[in-house]
Design a protein around this motif. Structure first.
Motif, mmCIF file in Angstrom:
data_model
loop_
_atom_site.group_PDB
_atom_site.id
_atom_site.type_symbol
_atom_site.label_atom_id
_atom_site.label_comp_id
_atom_site.label_asym_id
_atom_site.label_seq_id
_atom_site.Cartn_x
_atom_site.Cartn_y
_atom_site.Cartn_z
ATOM 1 N N PRO A 48 0.709 -1.245 -0.055
ATOM 2 C CA PRO A 48 -0.012 0.084 0.106
ATOM 3 C C PRO A 48 0.788 1.392 0.027
ATOM 4 O O PRO A 48 0.558 2.151 -0.779
ATOM 5 N N ASN A 49 1.861 1.274 0.698
ATOM 6 C CA ASN A 49 2.842 2.470 0.643
ATOM 7 C C ASN A 49 3.576 2.906 -0.862
ATOM 8 O O ASN A 49 3.649 3.738 -1.172
ATOM 9 N N ALA A 50 3.894 1.650 -1.463
ATOM 10 C CA ALA A 50 4.593 1.823 -2.617
ATOM 11 C C ALA A 50 3.520 2.195 -3.470
ATOM 12 O O ALA A 50 3.668 3.390 -4.496
ATOM 13 N N ASN A 53 2.814 6.017 -2.608
ATOM 14 C CA ASN A 53 3.967 6.793 -3.336
ATOM 15 C C ASN A 53 4.027 7.161 -4.777
ATOM 16 O O ASN A 53 4.110 7.958 -5.276
ATOM 17 N N TYR A 54 3.735 6.003 -5.660
ATOM 18 C CA TYR A 54 3.553 5.961 -6.967
ATOM 19 C C TYR A 54 2.522 7.017 -7.511
ATOM 20 O O TYR A 54 2.565 7.702 -8.449
ATOM 21 N N VAL A 55 1.359 6.796 -6.870
ATOM 22 C CA VAL A 55 0.227 7.503 -7.313
ATOM 23 C C VAL A 55 0.469 9.135 -7.071
ATOM 24 O O VAL A 55 0.229 9.935 -7.791
ATOM 25 N N SER A 63 -2.194 16.333 -13.390
ATOM 26 C CA SER A 63 -3.109 17.556 -13.189
ATOM 27 C C SER A 63 -2.548 18.849 -13.787
ATOM 28 O O SER A 63 -3.129 19.868 -13.601
ATOM 29 N N LYS A 64 -1.289 18.771 -14.705
ATOM 30 C CA LYS A 64 -1.183 19.902 -15.413
ATOM 31 C C LYS A 64 -2.237 20.129 -16.500
ATOM 32 O O LYS A 64 -2.680 19.344 -16.940
#
Length: 66
Positions: A48-50, A53-55, A63-64
């Protein structure tokens, strides 16, 4: 360990626990809860942490405004 010895051990542990003041028992439980890992980490490890971090790294890219 013989069953009688085990019952004696459990009884001693229980009596020792119950002799402590209620506030101290409550504080010990609270400290234990704070030290535990979140449930998602207990079940799935570091996956879940990986993913998180990836997201987080991909968010600025998507978001640009184009």
């Amino acid at each position: 360990m013989k069953p009688e010895e085990y019952v004696k051990f459990l009884t001693e542990q229980f009596v020792r626990y119950m002799e402590r003041p209620r506030a101290e028992r409550k504080q010990t439980r609270q400290e234990h809860r704070e030290q535990r890992l979140p449930v998602r980490n207990q079940l799935f490890g570091q996956i879940p942490n990986a993913i998180e971090n990836y997201v987080a790294r991909l968010k600025p890219f998507f978001s640009k405004k184009r």
